[in-house]
Motif scaffolding. Sequence first.
Motif, PDB file in Angstrom:
ATOM      1  N   ALA A 104       0.794  -1.222   0.000  1.00  0.00           N
ATOM      2  CA  ALA A 104       0.000   0.000   0.000  1.00  0.00           C
ATOM      3  C   ALA A 104       0.829   1.276   0.000  1.00  0.00           C
ATOM      4  CB  ALA A 104      -0.944   0.000   1.197  1.00  0.00           C
ATOM      5  N   MET A 105       1.869   1.352   0.825  1.00  0.00           N
ATOM      6  CA  MET A 105       2.622   2.602   0.977  1.00  0.00           C
ATOM      7  C   MET A 105       3.754   2.653  -0.041  1.00  0.00           C
ATOM      8  SD  MET A 105       1.084   4.295   3.381  1.00  0.00           S
ATOM      9  CE  MET A 105       2.198   5.446   4.191  1.00  0.00           C
ATOM     10  N   GLU A 167       8.888  19.243  -5.688  1.00  0.00           N
ATOM     11  CA  GLU A 167       8.634  19.553  -4.279  1.00  0.00           C
ATOM     12  C   GLU A 167       7.924  18.402  -3.584  1.00  0.00           C
ATOM     13  OE1 GLU A 167       6.609  21.013  -0.747  1.00  0.00           O
ATOM     14  OE2 GLU A 167       5.589  20.385  -2.587  1.00  0.00           O
ATOM     15  N   PHE A 168       6.970  17.785  -4.277  1.00  0.00           N
ATOM     16  CA  PHE A 168       6.256  16.648  -3.688  1.00  0.00           C
ATOM     17  C   PHE A 168       7.197  15.462  -3.490  1.00  0.00           C
ATOM     18  CE2 PHE A 168       3.885  12.695  -3.989  1.00  0.00           C
ATOM     19  CZ  PHE A 168       2.893  12.885  -3.043  1.00  0.00           C
ATOM     20  N   ILE A 169       8.013  15.148  -4.508  1.00  0.00           N
ATOM     21  CA  ILE A 169       8.926  14.019  -4.405  1.00  0.00           C
ATOM     22  C   ILE A 169       9.953  14.242  -3.299  1.00  0.00           C
ATOM     23  CG2 ILE A 169      10.744  12.723  -5.607  1.00  0.00           C
ATOM     24  CD1 ILE A 169       7.917  11.999  -6.502  1.00  0.00           C
ATOM     25  N   ARG A 170      10.413  15.460  -3.127  1.00  0.00           N
ATOM     26  CA  ARG A 170      11.360  15.749  -2.035  1.00  0.00           C
ATOM     27  C   ARG A 170      10.726  15.464  -0.683  1.00  0.00           C
ATOM     28  NH1 ARG A 170      14.286  21.291  -1.937  1.00  0.00           N
ATOM     29  NH2 ARG A 170      15.735  20.138  -0.618  1.00  0.00           N
ATOM     30  N   ARG A 171       9.470  15.851  -0.501  1.00  0.00           N
ATOM     31  CA  ARG A 171       8.783  15.540   0.765  1.00  0.00           C
ATOM     32  C   ARG A 171       8.605  14.043   0.931  1.00  0.00           C
ATOM     33  NH1 ARG A 171       3.600  17.419   0.627  1.00  0.00           N
ATOM     34  NH2 ARG A 171       3.730  18.632  -1.294  1.00  0.00           N
ATOM     35  N   GLY A 177      11.955   7.951   2.913  1.00  0.00           N
ATOM     36  CA  GLY A 177      13.185   7.359   2.417  1.00  0.00           C
ATOM     37  C   GLY A 177      13.208   7.238   0.902  1.00  0.00           C
ATOM     38  N   ARG A 178      14.408   7.142   0.347  1.00  0.00           N
ATOM     39  CA  ARG A 178      14.572   7.087  -1.101  1.00  0.00           C
ATOM     40  C   ARG A 178      13.965   5.825  -1.712  1.00  0.00           C
ATOM     41  NH1 ARG A 178      18.742  10.008  -3.414  1.00  0.00           N
ATOM     42  NH2 ARG A 178      19.492   8.192  -4.556  1.00  0.00           N
ATOM     43  N   LYS A 179      13.886   4.764  -0.932  1.00  0.00           N
ATOM     44  CA  LYS A 179      13.324   3.521  -1.447  1.00  0.00           C
ATOM     45  C   LYS A 179      11.811   3.592  -1.625  1.00  0.00           C
ATOM     46  CE  LYS A 179      16.929   0.418   0.299  1.00  0.00           C
ATOM     47  NZ  LYS A 179      17.228  -0.765   1.141  1.00  0.00           N
TER      48      LYS A 179
END
Length: 228
Positions: A104-105, A167-171, A177-179
């Motif tokens: 899900a996440m 901006e969304f991806i940075r948050r 985490g990057r994964k």
Amino acid sequence: MISVVIPCLNGEARLPACLDALVGPTVDGLVREVIVVDGGSDDQSAAIADGFGARVVMSEPGRGQQLAMGAKAAKSDWLLFLHADTVLADDWSKDAAIFVKEGAMRAAVFTLRFDTSGFAPNIVSGGAMVRTRLLKLPYGDQGLLISRALYDAVGGFGNMPLMEDAEFIRRLTKKHGRKALEILPARAITSAARYERDGYFTRVFKNSCILLRFLMGASPEALKRSYE
């Protein structure tokens, strides 16, 4: 399973191909609904969307605001944000179906390609994928498939005139985490019109400067003025 959200402003030239790639997965049940958020087009974008059976939501112009409005209107547990000038390759639904069943996440982008071939477009798209893998900073043209639970946990798209995707991806990566961001092999084929108009490497340089200024704290409003 998936609500597709497409922000659009005068996109009649490419919107039909974008929507056509969603027809099969809609018939198969993977795509539950398609929402085109129109930012005040003065062309046939809204009529084209309606003709494909998409739900049309009217909005003030501004991609961040349009994305957020589409997400609010969506009813599914999974969201796919897609630019109106991007066409997903035929195998996208297979990759997406596997991805959404595995948890899900989660969030993922597609593999960027341009709608033309040649040395310059291949180098630019290849470079974008290197950036995506190493820095986790994809282009919005790569689409974003994300669970509703994760989208809400990150806080949704901001009402920004530019850089709403970065901006969304940075948050997302800062909080989870990057994964948390994966890359699907299916291609997102986007228009090369802006690159061909400005020159591929001129456009890349300009985009890189804007991204660097954003990462250094420049306001989205100032960046939009430079972009235009």
